[in-house]
Every structure is written in C-alpha cells, then in structure tokens.
Design a protein around this motif. Sequence first.
Motif, PDB file in Angstrom:
ATOM      1  N   ASP A   1       0.826  -1.203   0.000  1.00 47.24           N
ATOM      2  CA  ASP A   1       0.000   0.000   0.000  1.00 47.24           C
ATOM      3  C   ASP A   1       0.863   1.256   0.000  1.00 47.24           C
ATOM      4  O   ASP A   1       0.375   2.364  -0.208  1.00 47.24           O
ATOM      5  CB  ASP A   1      -0.947   0.003   1.202  1.00 47.24           C
ATOM      6  CG  ASP A   1      -0.198  -0.104   2.530  1.00 47.24           C
ATOM      7  OD1 ASP A   1       0.889  -0.714   2.563  1.00 47.24           O
ATOM      8  OD2 ASP A   1      -0.713   0.419   3.537  1.00 47.24           O
ATOM      9  N   LYS A   2       2.170   1.063   0.235  1.00 46.61           N
ATOM     10  CA  LYS A   2       3.155   2.140   0.130  1.00 46.61           C
ATOM     11  C   LYS A   2       4.510   1.503  -0.143  1.00 46.61           C
ATOM     12  O   LYS A   2       4.647   0.271  -0.151  1.00 46.61           O
ATOM     13  CB  LYS A   2       3.195   2.966   1.419  1.00 46.61           C
ATOM     14  CG  LYS A   2       3.671   2.183   2.640  1.00 46.61           C
ATOM     15  CD  LYS A   2       3.739   3.068   3.877  1.00 46.61           C
ATOM     16  CE  LYS A   2       4.292   2.295   5.072  1.00 46.61           C
ATOM     17  NZ  LYS A   2       4.390   3.136   6.282  1.00 46.61           N
ATOM     18  N   ASP A   3       5.504   2.331  -0.358  1.00 40.56           N
ATOM     19  CA  ASP A   3       6.869   1.837  -0.536  1.00 40.56           C
ATOM     20  C   ASP A   3       7.480   1.609   0.840  1.00 40.56           C
ATOM     21  O   ASP A   3       7.706   2.556   1.593  1.00 40.56           O
ATOM     22  CB  ASP A   3       7.691   2.856  -1.335  1.00 40.56           C
ATOM     23  CG  ASP A   3       9.137   2.411  -1.530  1.00 40.56           C
ATOM     24  OD1 ASP A   3       9.453   1.245  -1.218  1.00 40.56           O
ATOM     25  OD2 ASP A   3       9.944   3.243  -1.994  1.00 40.56           O
ATOM     26  N   TYR A   4       7.739   0.345   1.163  1.00 36.78           N
ATOM     27  CA  TYR A   4       8.291  -0.001   2.475  1.00 36.78           C
ATOM     28  C   TYR A   4       9.818  -0.003   2.503  1.00 36.78           C
ATOM     29  O   TYR A   4      10.416  -0.348   3.522  1.00 36.78           O
ATOM     30  CB  TYR A   4       7.774  -1.372   2.917  1.00 36.78           C
ATOM     31  CG  TYR A   4       6.332  -1.353   3.372  1.00 36.78           C
ATOM     32  CD1 TYR A   4       6.002  -1.064   4.691  1.00 36.78           C
ATOM     33  CD2 TYR A   4       5.300  -1.610   2.480  1.00 36.78           C
ATOM     34  CE1 TYR A   4       4.682  -1.037   5.115  1.00 36.78           C
ATOM     35  CE2 TYR A   4       3.972  -1.583   2.892  1.00 36.78           C
ATOM     36  CZ  TYR A   4       3.670  -1.296   4.205  1.00 36.78           C
ATOM     37  OH  TYR A   4       2.362  -1.258   4.621  1.00 36.78           O
ATOM     38  N   GLY A   5      10.447   0.353   1.387  1.00 33.98           N
ATOM     39  CA  GLY A   5      11.904   0.387   1.370  1.00 33.98           C
ATOM     40  C   GLY A   5      12.555  -0.963   1.155  1.00 33.98           C
ATOM     41  O   GLY A   5      13.733  -1.149   1.479  1.00 33.98           O
ATOM     42  N   VAL A   6      11.807  -1.921   0.599  1.00 39.68           N
ATOM     43  CA  VAL A   6      12.323  -3.270   0.360  1.00 39.68           C
ATOM     44  C   VAL A   6      12.856  -3.350  -1.068  1.00 39.68           C
ATOM     45  O   VAL A   6      12.114  -3.154  -2.025  1.00 39.68           O
ATOM     46  CB  VAL A   6      11.221  -4.323   0.591  1.00 39.68           C
ATOM     47  CG1 VAL A   6      11.710  -5.713   0.206  1.00 39.68           C
ATOM     48  CG2 VAL A   6      10.776  -4.300   2.054  1.00 39.68           C
ATOM     49  N   ARG A   7      14.150  -3.647  -1.196  1.00 37.80           N
ATOM     50  CA  ARG A   7      14.825  -3.617  -2.489  1.00 37.80           C
ATOM     51  C   ARG A   7      15.656  -4.882  -2.714  1.00 37.80           C
ATOM     52  O   ARG A   7      16.200  -5.463  -1.776  1.00 37.80           O
ATOM     53  CB  ARG A   7      15.787  -2.417  -2.579  1.00 37.80           C
ATOM     54  CG  ARG A   7      15.186  -1.053  -2.223  1.00 37.80           C
ATOM     55  CD  ARG A   7      14.405  -0.496  -3.393  1.00 37.80           C
ATOM     56  NE  ARG A   7      14.035   0.892  -3.219  1.00 37.80           N
ATOM     57  CZ  ARG A   7      12.893   1.306  -2.673  1.00 37.80           C
ATOM     58  NH1 ARG A   7      12.028   0.416  -2.193  1.00 37.80           N
ATOM     59  NH2 ARG A   7      12.603   2.599  -2.590  1.00 37.80           N
TER      60      ARG A   7
ATOM     61  N   LEU B   1      20.452   0.303   4.350  1.00 36.87           N
ATOM     62  CA  LEU B   1      21.158  -0.948   4.620  1.00 36.87           C
ATOM     63  C   LEU B   1      21.415  -1.663   3.301  1.00 36.87           C
ATOM     64  O   LEU B   1      20.471  -1.935   2.551  1.00 36.87           O
ATOM     65  CB  LEU B   1      20.331  -1.845   5.536  1.00 36.87           C
ATOM     66  CG  LEU B   1      19.930  -1.275   6.896  1.00 36.87           C
ATOM     67  CD1 LEU B   1      19.020  -2.258   7.627  1.00 36.87           C
ATOM     68  CD2 LEU B   1      21.158  -0.948   7.738  1.00 36.87           C
ATOM     69  N   LYS B   2      22.670  -1.940   3.018  1.00 40.26           N
ATOM     70  CA  LYS B   2      23.039  -2.736   1.851  1.00 40.26           C
ATOM     71  C   LYS B   2      23.546  -4.083   2.352  1.00 40.26           C
ATOM     72  O   LYS B   2      24.632  -4.166   2.932  1.00 40.26           O
ATOM     73  CB  LYS B   2      24.131  -2.035   1.032  1.00 40.26           C
ATOM     74  CG  LYS B   2      23.690  -0.784   0.293  1.00 40.26           C
ATOM     75  CD  LYS B   2      24.863  -0.165  -0.464  1.00 40.26           C
ATOM     76  CE  LYS B   2      24.412   0.959  -1.386  1.00 40.26           C
ATOM     77  NZ  LYS B   2      23.863   2.120  -0.652  1.00 40.26           N
ATOM     78  N   VAL B   3      22.760  -5.128   2.127  1.00 40.10           N
ATOM     79  CA  VAL B   3      23.161  -6.465   2.562  1.00 40.10           C
ATOM     80  C   VAL B   3      23.768  -7.189   1.365  1.00 40.10           C
ATOM     81  O   VAL B   3      23.057  -7.607   0.443  1.00 40.10           O
ATOM     82  CB  VAL B   3      21.967  -7.261   3.121  1.00 40.10           C
ATOM     83  CG1 VAL B   3      22.459  -8.592   3.691  1.00 40.10           C
ATOM     84  CG2 VAL B   3      21.229  -6.464   4.187  1.00 40.10           C
TER      85      VAL B   3
ATOM     86  N   ALA C   1      16.900  -7.482   7.626  1.00 41.50           N
ATOM     87  CA  ALA C   1      16.998  -6.086   7.189  1.00 41.50           C
ATOM     88  C   ALA C   1      15.674  -5.610   6.595  1.00 41.50           C
ATOM     89  O   ALA C   1      15.217  -4.489   6.866  1.00 41.50           O
ATOM     90  CB  ALA C   1      18.126  -5.941   6.170  1.00 41.50           C
ATOM     91  N   HIS C   2      15.034  -6.457   5.799  1.00 45.90           N
ATOM     92  CA  HIS C   2      13.748  -6.093   5.204  1.00 45.90           C
ATOM     93  C   HIS C   2      12.674  -5.899   6.271  1.00 45.90           C
ATOM     94  O   HIS C   2      11.822  -5.011   6.161  1.00 45.90           O
ATOM     95  CB  HIS C   2      13.313  -7.159   4.195  1.00 45.90           C
ATOM     96  CG  HIS C   2      14.028  -7.056   2.884  1.00 45.90           C
ATOM     97  ND1 HIS C   2      13.949  -8.031   1.913  1.00 45.90           N
ATOM     98  CD2 HIS C   2      14.830  -6.084   2.374  1.00 45.90           C
ATOM     99  CE1 HIS C   2      14.680  -7.662   0.868  1.00 45.90           C
ATOM    100  NE2 HIS C   2      15.221  -6.493   1.130  1.00 45.90           N
TER     101      HIS C   2
ATOM    102  N   THR D   1      15.604   1.918   4.583  1.00 47.67           N
ATOM    103  CA  THR D   1      15.552   1.223   3.299  1.00 47.67           C
ATOM    104  C   THR D   1      16.563   0.085   3.353  1.00 47.67           C
ATOM    105  O   THR D   1      17.703   0.288   3.787  1.00 47.67           O
ATOM    106  CB  THR D   1      15.916   2.168   2.135  1.00 47.67           C
ATOM    107  OG1 THR D   1      14.979   3.239   2.091  1.00 47.67           O
ATOM    108  CG2 THR D   1      15.883   1.429   0.803  1.00 47.67           C
ATOM    109  N   ALA D   2      16.146  -1.108   2.940  1.00 44.40           N
ATOM    110  CA  ALA D   2      17.027  -2.277   3.015  1.00 44.40           C
ATOM    111  C   ALA D   2      17.158  -2.927   1.647  1.00 44.40           C
ATOM    112  O   ALA D   2      16.154  -3.267   1.019  1.00 44.40           O
ATOM    113  CB  ALA D   2      16.493  -3.284   4.034  1.00 44.40           C
TER     114      ALA D   2
END
Length: 216
Positions: free
Chosen positions: A85-91, A135-137, A153-154, A164-165
């Motif tokens: 429903d929004k951008d949760y910062g999961v990449r 966070l860059k994993v 991280a997510h 943001t992860a």
Amino acid sequence: MTTLLDESVRQIVKQRFSDMKNPVTLRVFSTKGHCLFCNEMISLMTEVASLSDKIELDICDCEASHPKAKEYGIERHPAIVIEGDKDYGVRFFGVPAGKEFTTLVESIMLVANRNAILSPQAYEMLKSIKQKVNLKVFVTLECPYCPAMVLRAHKLAIANDFITAEMIEASQFAQLASVFDIFGVPNTIINDGKGNVEGLVPEEMLLQAILESFKH
C-alpha cells in the motif's frame, strides 16, 4: 515458452502465495544495452507474478536519470522494489536466484501481510531511529546465511519508514562490492560505510550498529 522455475517450485510458491492478504507490486527496473542480468530478472519476475493474482508486475526500462528511478532511488540495474500500500523500502539489486529466491518469496509475503514480527527490544530500539538509514546487505547466491540476514533487514525497513534495506548480489555488482571491501557475506553496510555488520546477526545487534553509526 522456456521457464526458469520448474513445476514443483511453481506449485510450492503458488501455495505460499495463497496466504497473501494484500496485493503487492513488483517494480522491476532494467535498462537496455549494458545490463547483463536484466533479461533474466524480467523473465523471473514475470514468472513469479504469474503465480498469484495479488501480484502486479511493473517493468520500467529506464536509466537512473528517469523520474521513476529517481523516485525510488534506483541507481543500478537490475533492481526490484516490492511495494504494498506504500513503498516499504524493500529492495533487491541483482537477480534473486539460488538461495535468494526464497528471500524474494518471503519478502513479498512480508510486504503483502505487513507482519514484520520483531522482538519487544527491537521494536523499542526502532523508536530511536528518526533519520534516514540505508542498509546494503551483500550476498552471494550460494551463501546459506545470507537469506536470513536479508529478511532481517527487510523486516526493519517494513517496521520503520526511515529505513531502506537492499539485497545486493555481490558477484553481479562486483565493483560496488569492491568499493566496500566485501570479502565475506553476508555483510551489511550501513549508510554507505558509516557502519557495517559482518555475518548473520540478530535484529537487535543490527539495530545497535545502526544507532552507533549515527555517532560518526
């Protein structure tokens, strides 16, 4: 049509997705001409999206200068943003194949069901994070400990809007891994080097490292 997932895997994932409570959008960022893994990423995400009517696929064939890429902070390809429903910062940066395919499936479920369950201590520590955290994993597709670290991280990203992860596949982004001196995985880089955590650690230890990074 050639598929990347065999039928048994498709059925397992389809069953897992049957527990999705809310729709999600897989935003795939690719670019033509100089992206070794973009076609594979598009093919895999097309297959994944076909396994649930709650998953919408949006493909942006665009450079980092494109408005949509800027909106989501996408500076490298291929990339995935999992949006609810929004951008949760999961990449995800790089194709989440191998052991990271499970991470992709579970991250989709986390966003769909908004159920990033953390310990009471972790929730309390999250209250102190009121500034942007990236966070860059760094992972490899064969690493047995990496999926759990990416999911941790997510979860933090879902639980706190400032975080943001990103999963970054080290071999697909070897130059970036070199910049951060990544020799072993998982390795989590906090705010582009203000801090880092090596190995698989509890959420509380990662949160402590984030809070410590604010002092630098």
